[in-house]
Design a protein around this motif. Structure first.
Motif, PDB file in Angstrom:
ATOM      1  N   SER A  74      35.860 -16.204 -49.673  1.00 45.30           N
ATOM      2  CA  SER A  74      37.161 -16.047 -50.331  1.00 45.30           C
ATOM      3  C   SER A  74      37.503 -14.587 -50.601  1.00 45.30           C
ATOM      4  CB  SER A  74      37.191 -16.815 -51.654  1.00 45.30           C
ATOM      5  OG  SER A  74      36.200 -16.313 -52.550  1.00 45.30           O
ATOM      6  N   ALA A  75      36.482 -13.737 -50.843  1.00 47.38           N
ATOM      7  CA  ALA A  75      36.759 -12.347 -51.241  1.00 47.38           C
ATOM      8  C   ALA A  75      35.492 -11.516 -51.203  1.00 47.38           C
ATOM      9  CB  ALA A  75      37.364 -12.298 -52.642  1.00 47.38           C
ATOM     10  N   GLY A  76      35.691 -10.200 -51.163  1.00 51.80           N
ATOM     11  CA  GLY A  76      34.635  -9.239 -51.420  1.00 51.80           C
ATOM     12  C   GLY A  76      34.889  -8.571 -52.759  1.00 51.80           C
ATOM     13  N   MET A 106      35.290 -11.691 -42.214  1.00 51.22           N
ATOM     14  CA  MET A 106      34.929 -13.058 -42.597  1.00 51.22           C
ATOM     15  C   MET A 106      36.154 -13.937 -42.825  1.00 51.22           C
ATOM     16  SD  MET A 106      31.766 -13.129 -42.274  1.00 51.22           S
ATOM     17  CE  MET A 106      31.566 -14.803 -42.894  1.00 51.22           C
ATOM     18  N   GLY A 107      37.346 -13.406 -42.557  1.00 52.82           N
ATOM     19  CA  GLY A 107      38.556 -14.210 -42.644  1.00 52.82           C
ATOM     20  C   GLY A 107      39.163 -14.297 -44.021  1.00 52.82           C
ATOM     21  N   ALA A 108      38.636 -13.524 -44.978  1.00 52.63           N
ATOM     22  CA  ALA A 108      39.209 -13.523 -46.329  1.00 52.63           C
ATOM     23  C   ALA A 108      40.325 -12.494 -46.409  1.00 52.63           C
ATOM     24  CB  ALA A 108      38.127 -13.213 -47.358  1.00 52.63           C
ATOM     25  N   ASP A 109      41.161 -12.597 -47.439  1.00 47.48           N
ATOM     26  CA  ASP A 109      42.264 -11.643 -47.580  1.00 47.48           C
ATOM     27  C   ASP A 109      42.381 -11.064 -48.980  1.00 47.48           C
ATOM     28  OD1 ASP A 109      43.237 -13.812 -48.973  1.00 47.48           O
ATOM     29  OD2 ASP A 109      44.951 -14.168 -47.649  1.00 47.48           O
ATOM     30  N   GLU A 150      46.317   1.408 -49.432  1.00 52.13           N
ATOM     31  CA  GLU A 150      45.407   1.732 -48.339  1.00 52.13           C
ATOM     32  C   GLU A 150      44.658   0.494 -47.838  1.00 52.13           C
ATOM     33  OE1 GLU A 150      44.958   4.585 -46.792  1.00 52.13           O
ATOM     34  OE2 GLU A 150      46.074   5.971 -48.074  1.00 52.13           O
ATOM     35  N   VAL A 151      44.199  -0.329 -48.757  1.00 52.23           N
ATOM     36  CA  VAL A 151      43.462  -1.531 -48.377  1.00 52.23           C
ATOM     37  C   VAL A 151      44.367  -2.491 -47.604  1.00 52.23           C
ATOM     38  CG1 VAL A 151      42.395  -3.622 -49.328  1.00 52.23           C
ATOM     39  CG2 VAL A 151      41.694  -1.382 -50.167  1.00 52.23           C
ATOM     40  N   ARG A 152      45.608  -2.595 -48.028  1.00 53.35           N
ATOM     41  CA  ARG A 152      46.552  -3.468 -47.318  1.00 53.35           C
ATOM     42  C   ARG A 152      46.871  -2.933 -45.935  1.00 53.35           C
ATOM     43  NH1 ARG A 152      52.130  -4.441 -50.267  1.00 53.35           N
ATOM     44  NH2 ARG A 152      52.479  -2.280 -49.601  1.00 53.35           N
ATOM     45  N   GLU A 153      47.153  -1.634 -45.840  1.00 50.06           N
ATOM     46  CA  GLU A 153      47.555  -1.065 -44.556  1.00 50.06           C
ATOM     47  C   GLU A 153      46.407  -1.014 -43.558  1.00 50.06           C
ATOM     48  OE1 GLU A 153      49.274   2.709 -45.468  1.00 50.06           O
ATOM     49  OE2 GLU A 153      51.136   1.842 -46.281  1.00 50.06           O
ATOM     50  N   ARG A 154      45.205  -0.737 -44.021  1.00 45.21           N
ATOM     51  CA  ARG A 154      44.077  -0.571 -43.111  1.00 45.21           C
ATOM     52  C   ARG A 154      43.336  -1.874 -42.824  1.00 45.21           C
ATOM     53  NH1 ARG A 154      41.204   5.270 -44.226  1.00 45.21           N
ATOM     54  NH2 ARG A 154      43.025   6.397 -45.017  1.00 45.21           N
ATOM     55  N   PHE A 155      43.324  -2.790 -43.777  1.00 43.78           N
ATOM     56  CA  PHE A 155      42.519  -3.989 -43.610  1.00 43.78           C
ATOM     57  C   PHE A 155      43.293  -5.292 -43.784  1.00 43.78           C
ATOM     58  CE2 PHE A 155      39.556  -0.643 -45.006  1.00 43.78           C
ATOM     59  CZ  PHE A 155      38.653  -0.682 -43.960  1.00 43.78           C
ATOM     60  N   GLY A 156      44.539  -5.217 -44.219  1.00 47.81           N
ATOM     61  CA  GLY A 156      45.321  -6.430 -44.408  1.00 47.81           C
ATOM     62  C   GLY A 156      44.895  -7.259 -45.599  1.00 47.81           C
ATOM     63  N   LEU A 157      44.247  -6.627 -46.573  1.00 52.52           N
ATOM     64  CA  LEU A 157      43.775  -7.330 -47.763  1.00 52.52           C
ATOM     65  C   LEU A 157      44.637  -6.992 -48.971  1.00 52.52           C
ATOM     66  CD1 LEU A 157      39.932  -6.588 -47.489  1.00 52.52           C
ATOM     67  CD2 LEU A 157      41.186  -8.487 -46.471  1.00 52.52           C
ATOM     68  N   ARG A 158      44.618  -7.882 -49.946  1.00 54.43           N
ATOM     69  CA  ARG A 158      45.263  -7.623 -51.233  1.00 54.43           C
ATOM     70  C   ARG A 158      44.187  -7.341 -52.269  1.00 54.43           C
ATOM     71  NH1 ARG A 158      48.632 -12.171 -54.556  1.00 54.43           N
ATOM     72  NH2 ARG A 158      46.659 -13.272 -54.245  1.00 54.43           N
ATOM     73  N   LEU A 214      49.241 -12.923 -61.163  1.00 57.99           N
ATOM     74  CA  LEU A 214      47.944 -13.566 -60.971  1.00 57.99           C
ATOM     75  C   LEU A 214      47.697 -13.817 -59.484  1.00 57.99           C
ATOM     76  CD1 LEU A 214      45.488 -14.749 -62.484  1.00 57.99           C
ATOM     77  CD2 LEU A 214      46.642 -16.971 -62.400  1.00 57.99           C
ATOM     78  N   GLY A 215      46.567 -13.299 -58.994  1.00 54.72           N
ATOM     79  CA  GLY A 215      46.234 -13.500 -57.597  1.00 54.72           C
ATOM     80  C   GLY A 215      44.912 -14.190 -57.368  1.00 54.72           C
ATOM     81  N   TYR A 216      44.120 -14.365 -58.442  1.00 59.79           N
ATOM     82  CA  TYR A 216      42.752 -14.841 -58.252  1.00 59.79           C
ATOM     83  C   TYR A 216      42.200 -15.210 -59.618  1.00 59.79           C
ATOM     84  CZ  TYR A 216      38.383 -14.658 -55.425  1.00 59.79           C
ATOM     85  OH  TYR A 216      37.247 -14.941 -54.704  1.00 59.79           O
ATOM     86  N   LEU A 217      41.309 -16.196 -59.656  1.00 55.98           N
ATOM     87  CA  LEU A 217      40.679 -16.626 -60.899  1.00 55.98           C
ATOM     88  C   LEU A 217      39.161 -16.611 -60.777  1.00 55.98           C
ATOM     89  CD1 LEU A 217      42.690 -19.794 -62.047  1.00 55.98           C
ATOM     90  CD2 LEU A 217      42.347 -17.728 -63.413  1.00 55.98           C
ATOM     91  N   HIS A 218      38.494 -16.175 -61.838  1.00 55.54           N
ATOM     92  CA  HIS A 218      37.070 -16.424 -62.025  1.00 55.54           C
ATOM     93  C   HIS A 218      36.939 -17.369 -63.211  1.00 55.54           C
ATOM     94  CE1 HIS A 218      35.351 -12.573 -59.930  1.00 55.54           C
ATOM     95  NE2 HIS A 218      35.649 -13.535 -59.084  1.00 55.54           N
TER      96      HIS A 218
END
Length: 302
Positions: A74-76, A106-109, A150-158, A214-218
């Motif tokens: 799901s995430a790093g 690994m297909g996570a975003d 930078e993370v979005r532009e280089r890796f497509g992650l939020r 909100l984008g994610y929960l722990h």
């Protein structure tokens, strides 16, 4: 008997943290293969990478190991000290880039971003002041926005920023100040229910106030009795965890069903990753807890 409404927008997972894993390599931690076996046997389909280097960092190998256990990532997670200003950017990026690369492979975003601690997590030694100066707040917010871009532009992650005990983004006022000062298009929130309660926050109120951020929960709970001791003794987070401040649901606070319902009401897809900090812990302790927790969350409709 009325069954709980299914939380159709919530995807439940777990993380190495719930197996007492805090470091890439530590003899007191369970081996990574055992973690993958047990998290799958507990009924979870989603996992986080945990500390970079704990799980294999070769994407092909990690994909093979997770796929044959029916798991997906799901995430790093990365740790940053962006309030120190532009001078730390290069070292920050050197830490972030390999984690982001593996996360994408690994297909996570999603990339969980945790601020650095203001005191040593083990000894309690003061590393810097508990409060940021106005200049440090500006560096923190502008640096985090740059990281998000930078993370979005280089890796497509939020990036999803994780308020955390013993950091400068912890209490309700600090979290609100950070969110109000950052661009919602670049910086989302990872709400850790346990850390937020540990620092005196109300998770449901935060979701209702800042829902679009909100984008994610722990999912995590704290033991109120132990928390009272921690506050009275001003314990650092590491010793607090060793004392058992984070506990198995439903034995602590916050009550998780209202949190899950508030998140579901946002009508967006969200990961809700179970994290019960237990470092260090006996190797046979995590699996039964993980199994019971998954069963409990199913009973909540998740």
């Amino acid at each position: 008997m009325t069954l709980p409404s299914p939380l159709s927008r919530i995807r439940i997972g777990s993380a190495p943290d719930s197996w007492g894993v805090w470091f890439p390599d530590d003899p007191r931690q369970v081996p990574w293969r055992r973690f993958l076996d047990e998290v799958s046997e507990s009924g979870y389909e989603w996992i986080e990478l945990g500390p970079y280097g704990y799980l294999p960092t070769d994407p092909a190998r990690l994909r093979e190991e997770t796929a044959r256990r029916g798991l997906r990532v799901s995430a790093g997670t990365v740790f940053t000290g962006l309030h120190h200003g532009p001078a730390v950017w290069d070292t920050t990026w050197a830490h972030v880039a390999p984690v982001a690369e593996l996360t994408r492979a690994m297909g996570a975003d999603q990339l969980v971003v945790i601020p650095s601690f203001w005191r040593d997590d083990k000894t309690g030694k003061l590393l810097e002041d508990r409060e940021l100066t106005p200049q440090q707040w500006r560096w923190l917010t502008s640096g985090t926005e740059r990281l998000g871009r930078e993370v979005r532009e280089r890796f497509g992650l939020r990036i999803v920023v994780h308020p955390h005990a013993d950091t400068h983004i912890d209490t309700e006022p600090h979290v609100a100040r950070f969110l109000d000062a950052t661009d919602a298009d670049l910086v989302a929130l990872c709400l850790d229910t346990g850390h937020y309660a540990y620092c005196g926050g109300d998770s449901v109120r935060l979701i209702e106030t800042y829902g679009p951020r909100l984008g994610y929960l722990h999912l995590k709970q704290v033991d109120p009795r132990v928390l009272a001791e921690v506050r009275a003794e001003d314990l650092p987070f590491g010793p607090a965890v060793a004392r058992g401040v984070m506990c198995e649901p439903p034995g602590g606070v916050p009550d998780l069903p209202p949190v899950l319902r508030a998140a579901q009401a946002l009508n967006i897809d969200l990961f809700a990753i179970v994290e019960q900090d237990m470092y260090p812990c006996p190797p046979d302790r995590p699996f039964p807890i993980a199994h019971r927790t998954r069963r409990y969350l199913r009973g909540c409709g998740a």
